[in-house]
Design a protein around this motif. Structure first.
Motif, mmCIF file in Angstrom:
data_model
loop_
_atom_site.group_PDB
_atom_site.id
_atom_site.type_symbol
_atom_site.label_atom_id
_atom_site.label_comp_id
_atom_site.label_asym_id
_atom_site.label_seq_id
_atom_site.Cartn_x
_atom_site.Cartn_y
_atom_site.Cartn_z
ATOM 1 N N THR A 40 -3.235 8.918 -5.504
ATOM 2 C CA THR A 40 -3.888 7.650 -5.174
ATOM 3 C C THR A 40 -3.183 6.978 -3.997
ATOM 4 N N PHE A 41 -3.849 5.987 -3.417
ATOM 5 C CA PHE A 41 -3.233 5.200 -2.356
ATOM 6 C C PHE A 41 -3.440 3.721 -2.666
ATOM 7 N N HIS A 42 -2.807 2.874 -1.887
ATOM 8 C CA HIS A 42 -2.825 1.437 -2.137
ATOM 9 C C HIS A 42 -4.262 0.906 -2.091
ATOM 10 N N GLY A 43 -4.692 0.317 -3.186
ATOM 11 C CA GLY A 43 -6.035 -0.240 -3.246
ATOM 12 C C GLY A 43 -7.135 0.765 -3.492
ATOM 13 N N SER A 44 -6.784 2.020 -3.768
ATOM 14 C CA SER A 44 -7.831 3.037 -3.929
ATOM 15 C C SER A 44 -8.671 2.816 -5.174
ATOM 16 N N ASP A 97 3.577 6.010 7.083
ATOM 17 C CA ASP A 97 3.042 5.512 8.340
ATOM 18 C C ASP A 97 1.624 6.077 8.482
ATOM 19 N N GLY A 98 0.606 5.261 8.448
ATOM 20 C CA GLY A 98 -0.754 5.781 8.587
ATOM 21 C C GLY A 98 -1.413 6.137 7.270
ATOM 22 N N THR A 99 -0.836 5.742 6.148
ATOM 23 C CA THR A 99 -1.483 5.962 4.862
ATOM 24 C C THR A 99 -2.725 5.072 4.761
ATOM 25 N N PRO A 100 -3.740 5.490 3.996
ATOM 26 C CA PRO A 100 -4.991 4.729 3.931
ATOM 27 C C PRO A 100 -4.790 3.314 3.404
ATOM 28 N N SER A 101 -5.549 2.388 3.963
ATOM 29 C CA SER A 101 -5.631 1.009 3.489
ATOM 30 C C SER A 101 -4.388 0.184 3.794
ATOM 31 N N PRO A 150 -10.835 -0.071 5.973
ATOM 32 C CA PRO A 150 -10.539 -0.594 7.316
ATOM 33 C C PRO A 150 -9.155 -0.179 7.787
ATOM 34 N N ARG A 151 -9.056 0.198 9.065
ATOM 35 C CA ARG A 151 -7.791 0.627 9.634
ATOM 36 C C ARG A 151 -7.089 -0.483 10.405
#
Length: 298
Positions: free
Chosen positions: A268-272, A191-195, A13-14
């Motif tokens: 990886t990204f936050h919550g990936s 800024d705009g990274t996933p999650s 979700p964005r």
């Protein structure tokens, strides 16, 4: 970015956190879509912990568990509950062999700091007091959590040190939110990274603090003295605003004489780690469980 994760980015979700009700609904939908965890090797019980107000907890007790972790869910202090955390709490229990006391703490902005920390503190005290009934060793208790839950876990470790207990064996901090000042490179530039990105982090801190100045229990990075804290496993994600504050906190723990295992996960990204099919996510889960198993076994 890890190619297995990149394919799933559009599914995250964005929406921001300015509308907590909508954010909670979307978060719950995302959690409900996850595969059900295998709970065949454990007992699961709901309890009500005495507090002001009382606190709901869900205990996942694998057969043969000797230690326990008081586990705090993520969600920017705004989203999440015992049900959305069920897939993760059950997996932590299965992978670690430890009892997991999942805490249904009060959410912000309706209940700003210190509500969540007070609820977690009540759950920690209850876990220590009820150790015999839970079938665990009171000297094998840890705290842990993801994101905002990692923040609360770190705050619990500080408070337990300052107030002389309950005694903690370990702290498990996964992608923790630790610094409300947001001055690190990753906090300023992602800024705009996933999650999860800078705007979402800013809103989360605003909701959590409720306009009050941050104390070290609210933002553990503000603590001047980190000595005397329990050993830690701290993990960070490459494309996460929380990345640099997590690394800085781990280094400060080391400088204070606290044993630390730090793992920075590239790609990886936050919550990936919610992308369970990705090989890197499977390794992340295995490491979290393994670190807790090792810490509570000795």
């Amino acid at each position: 970015m890890d190619p297995e994760l990149e394919a799933f980015v559009p599914l995250f979700p964005r929406a921001g956190l300015d509308d907590p009700v909508t954010a909670r609904r979307r978060f719950a939908e995302l959690a409900a879509a996850l595969p059900a965890p295998d709970t065949s090797g454990m007992e699961i019980e709901d309890h009500t912990v005495p507090g002001d107000p009382d606190v709901p907890v869900r205990v996942y007790r694998p057969y043969g568990a000797r230690g326990a972790v008081v586990w705090l869910h993520g969600g920017g202090w705004v989203m999440g509950d015992l049900d959305t955390e069920h897939p993760w709490a059950a997996r932590i229990a299965a992978l670690s062999g430890a009892a997991v006391v999942s805490v249904g703490y009060r959410p912000a902005p309706e209940h700003p700091f210190p509500a969540a920390l007070d609820d977690a503190w009540a759950a920690l005290a209850w876990t220590a007091e009820q150790a015999a009934g839970l079938g665990i060793d009171p000297e094998r208790i840890a705290v842990g959590g993801h994101s905002s839950g990692g923040n609360i876990a770190a705050g619990l470790a500080l408070r337990a040190r300052d107030e002389g207990g309950p005694a903690l064996r370990f702290q498990l901090l996964n992608q923790p939110s630790l610094d409300d000042r947001q001055t690190s490179w990753s906090a300023r530039h992602f800024d705009g990274t996933p999650s999860f990105d800078r705007d979402k982090a800013t809103a989360a801190w605003r909701h959590y603090l409720g306009g009050r100045p941050a104390t070290p229990y609210a933002a553990p990075a503000r603590a001047e003295d980190l000595s005397g804290l329990p050993p830690a496993y701290l993990s960070t994600a490459e494309f996460d605003p929380n990345r640099d504050e997590g690394i800085a906190y781990a280094l400060r723990l080391l400088e204070a004489g606290v044993p630390v295992e730090l793992h920075q996960w590239p790609g990886t990204f936050h919550g990936s780690q919610a992308v369970l099919s990705a090989e890197v996510s499977q390794r992340q889960h295995a490491e979290l469980g393994g670190a807790l198993r090792r810490a509570l076994a000795g």
